[in-house]
Design an enzyme around this catalytic site. Structure first.
Site, PDB file in Angstrom:
ATOM      1  N   GLU A 266     -71.380 -68.139 -46.390  1.00  0.00           N
ATOM      2  CA  GLU A 266     -71.504 -68.861 -47.660  1.00  0.00           C
ATOM      3  C   GLU A 266     -70.897 -68.097 -48.825  1.00  0.00           C
ATOM      4  O   GLU A 266     -70.221 -68.683 -49.678  1.00  0.00           O
ATOM      5  CB  GLU A 266     -72.985 -69.152 -47.968  1.00  0.00           C
TER       6      GLU A 266
ATOM      7  N   GLY B  78     -64.869 -58.343 -61.196  1.00  0.00           N
ATOM      8  CA  GLY B  78     -66.081 -57.682 -61.694  1.00  0.00           C
ATOM      9  C   GLY B  78     -67.022 -57.320 -60.570  1.00  0.00           C
ATOM     10  O   GLY B  78     -66.980 -56.188 -60.080  1.00  0.00           O
ATOM     11  N   PRO B  79     -67.904 -58.234 -60.121  1.00  0.00           N
ATOM     12  CA  PRO B  79     -68.776 -57.903 -58.990  1.00  0.00           C
ATOM     13  C   PRO B  79     -67.945 -57.554 -57.757  1.00  0.00           C
ATOM     14  O   PRO B  79     -67.030 -58.291 -57.377  1.00  0.00           O
ATOM     15  CB  PRO B  79     -69.577 -59.188 -58.771  1.00  0.00           C
TER      16      PRO B  79
ATOM     17  N   GLU C 251     -69.616 -54.024 -49.867  1.00  0.00           N
ATOM     18  CA  GLU C 251     -70.211 -55.345 -50.095  1.00  0.00           C
ATOM     19  C   GLU C 251     -69.941 -56.267 -48.904  1.00  0.00           C
ATOM     20  O   GLU C 251     -68.819 -56.341 -48.395  1.00  0.00           O
ATOM     21  CB  GLU C 251     -69.645 -55.985 -51.365  1.00  0.00           C
TER      22      GLU C 251
ATOM     23  N   HIS D 211     -65.767 -41.801 -62.735  1.00  0.00           N
ATOM     24  CA  HIS D 211     -65.683 -43.174 -62.198  1.00  0.00           C
ATOM     25  C   HIS D 211     -65.696 -44.226 -63.299  1.00  0.00           C
ATOM     26  O   HIS D 211     -64.835 -45.100 -63.336  1.00  0.00           O
ATOM     27  CB  HIS D 211     -66.843 -43.426 -61.231  1.00  0.00           C
TER      28      HIS D 211
ATOM     29  N   ARG E  94     -80.922 -85.460 -47.911  1.00  0.00           N
ATOM     30  CA  ARG E  94     -80.863 -85.652 -46.461  1.00  0.00           C
ATOM     31  C   ARG E  94     -81.419 -87.022 -46.100  1.00  0.00           C
ATOM     32  O   ARG E  94     -80.920 -87.700 -45.212  1.00  0.00           O
ATOM     33  CB  ARG E  94     -81.668 -84.568 -45.756  1.00  0.00           C
TER      34      ARG E  94
ATOM     35  N   TYR F 268     -77.297 -67.578 -51.340  1.00  0.00           N
ATOM     36  CA  TYR F 268     -76.399 -66.671 -50.632  1.00  0.00           C
ATOM     37  C   TYR F 268     -75.038 -66.552 -51.323  1.00  0.00           C
ATOM     38  O   TYR F 268     -74.299 -65.624 -51.056  1.00  0.00           O
ATOM     39  CB  TYR F 268     -76.164 -67.170 -49.194  1.00  0.00           C
TER      40      TYR F 268
END
Length: 589
Positions: A337, A31-32, A77, A179, A447, A367
């Site tokens: 990432e 998809g993406p 992308e 398209h 952390r 990200y």
């Protein structure tokens, strides 16, 4: 045929984008743009890794190519470049990508946005490249390109196939209007006439059926041949066969969870996670879990986005997966990432028994969010190890301090967000993550060092929320303090002080909202009785969402602003995440 006729309709096997949970034979949910390409890198990674571990000089058991088709949008992308860079670095010679070079995107010709030399870029990334200039009818050229790609053993191959979008349509070919839109009835008829296709709609000629049907018998023959080969492999290499079977089947080894840490191994006097054990950051406790699980689960592997020494994700008994050491189980993703998440999804769907984990700072889930979402959607059981989970990371400041991330991931369907408070809960979180093979898990880890608390439990984490301390009777406390992660210590200390004033206070760890919501109503009522309206939540993140658990009369202590650069203790005090503030607000309830 009925599914084809029901294209993009509810309940059909032909949704608008391919979904691996909807249609048999679909490997991944894409998809993406760019996600599927990065998934393919993960699939090819898995093949190379398993082949290196299990193949023998006389028996190749793992031996397949990974093919992927991508378009101009995928190439634009950033994730595709991240993934292609890793594929070239790793030398994934059995990855073959077809680039549909049709020069059209939704806004029109790529002349307006995308004019780079894609083949030159891929060559620079370490790929072998081929250009098929007639992708419309040059079938033999495409076959020749595949043969050439297979002959290149140490590099992935990109085959640029120049095509005409809407080929055959006399009025819409080579335009953006074809398209993502239907041709329309008039243009369909014109296209039929232009291609001399005189069959009725949805008719497949017998000669076409015959041409494709040979794959059924051929596939059955290949599978039978492989089963025969594997039977021989089992006799010669029994232990390797047992391990490979667990990878193929997804069956976890018997007693695997007994390997999860229940003590601070470095301290001989400490045999269980109790308050007497030295405090430790949950990221460090996580590393103990990772290394323990890698010893007993053959398909457990993973790595970090250039933060292994901060995320504490290194498997100490293994080396790095590299071009020439693909049998190793530490994955060095570099500062990538987004690709890391999507590659991990590809590894997870390759074989049910491959359980990948990947890691970065929690704030950088931003990200890789698209990959995390597709992990949830495609039922890929990736373990996302996210450290530096709050303002508690301190001096790195607001750019690195997660505020809204935890709640935003809680809002995502089919994913578990776990924020453990100590050693017991960290082991419990990993137990949950490993058992959930159809949904990914986010582990939000600290952390800063945290104490081990009385009342926490490995097994109770599976319930999502549970009581860690309570001096009330009859399920009627005066006050309920609800918390997660590093703030559970604050809640427990505040409760101890409030009890000195003869208040009945219950402390609840709500380590995983999603799991708690799945429990029976009776259990939830036993933890958060509806008649007790004096409730206070404490969490170093946005307060949005907590109203579900604290109700209209309760209050929430959290962080509804960006953080600041300062030592953790000072930021906590500045933002009211202290025992004193909890006590003060609790007294108003």
């Amino acid at each position: 045929m009925d599914d084809l006729k029901a294209f993009r309709q509810l309940g059909s096997g032909t949704p608008g984008h391919p979904e691996n949970f909807e249609t048999p034979g679909v490997e991944v949910t894409t998809g993406p743009l760019g996600q599927g390409f990065a998934n393919a890198v993960g699939l090819a990674f898995a093949e190379k890794h398993l082949a290196a571990r299990f193949n023998k000089t006389d028996l190749n058991i793992v031996d397949h190519y990974t093919y992927v088709i991508l378009g101009d949008g995928c190439q634009m992308e950033g994730i595709s470049n991240e993934a292609a860079s890793l594929a070239g670095h790793w030398g994934l010679g059995k990855l073959i990508a077809f680039y549909d070079d049709n020069h059209i995107s939704i806004d029109g010709s790529t002349d307006i946005t995308f004019t780079e030399d894609v083949l030159a870029r891929y060559e620079a990334l370490g790929w072998h490249t081929i250009w098929v200039k007639n992708g419309n009818t040059g079938y033999d050229d495409i076959r020749d390109a595949i043969r050439e790609a297979k002959a290149v053993k140490k590099k992935p191959t990109l085959i640029k196939v120049t095509t005409t979008i809407g080929f055959g349509s006399p009025n819409k070919a080579n335009t953006y209007s074809v398209h993502g839109s239907a041709l329309g009835s008039k243009e369909v008829e014109a296209t039929r006439s232009n291609l001399q296709w005189h069959h009725e709609p949805f008719h497949v000629p017998d000669e076409v059926k015959r041409h494709w049907s040979h794959h059924v018998d051929e596939g059955a023959s290949l599978e039978a041949e492989w089963n025969k080969k594997f039977a021989e492999y089992e006799k010669k290499y029994h232990q390797e066969a047992v391990e490979l079977k667990t990878v193929i089947s997804g069956e976890l080894p018997s007693g695997w969870d007994s390997a999860l840490p229940v003590s601070t191994i470095s301290e001989s006097y400490c045999h269980m996670y109790t308050p007497e054990c030295p405090p430790d950051a949950t990221r460090n406790l996580s590393q103990k879990c990772l290394n323990a699980l890698a010893k007993v689960i053959p398909g457990f592997l993973g790595g970090s986005a250039d933060l292994a020494t901060s995320n504490m994700t290194l498997l100490k008994m293994f080396g790095d997966f590299q071009r020439d050491t693909p049998e190793q189980r530490n994955i060095r993703f570099g500062v990538r990432e987004h690709a890391m998440g999507a590659i991990s999804n590809g590894i997870a769907v390759h074989s049910p028994g491959l359980i990948p984990y990947c890691a970065t700072f929690f704030v950088f889930t931003d990200y890789m969010r698209a990959a995390i979402r597709l992990s949830a959607l495609s039922e890929s059981g990736v373990v996302f190890v996210m450290t530096h989970d709050s303002i508690g990371l301190g001096e790195d400041g607001p750019t690195h301090q997660p505020i809204e991330q935890l709640f935003s991931l809680r809002a995502m369907p089919n994913i578990l967000s776990l924020r453990p408070a100590d050693g017991n809960e960290t082991s419990g979180a990993y137990k949950v993550a490993i058992l959930n093979r159809k949904r990914p898990s986010i582990l939000a880890l600290s952390r800063q060092k945290l104490p081990h608390l009385n009342g926490t439990s490995i097994d109770a984490v599976a319930k999502g929320g549970y009581i860690i301390s309570d001096n009330s009777s009859g399920n009627k406390p005066d006050l309920i303090l609800i918390s997660t992660g590093s703030e559970l210590e604050i809640a427990e200390k505040a409760a101890a002080e409030l009890r000195k004033d003869h208040r009945a206070v219950r402390v609840v760890s709500l380590v995983c909202w999603e799991l708690f919501e799945e429990q029976a109503e009776e259990y939830k009522e036993s933890v958060l009785p509806s008649e007790v309206t004096s409730r206070l939540s404490i969490e170093a993140g946005v307060t949005l969402g907590w109203e579900k658990y604290i109700g209209q009369k309760g209050k929430a202590i959290g962080v509804d602003r960006f953080g600041a650069s300062a030592p953790a203790g000072k930021i906590y005090k500045e933002l009211g995440l202290t025992v004193e503030n909890v006590i003060a607000i609790a007294k108003t309830l």
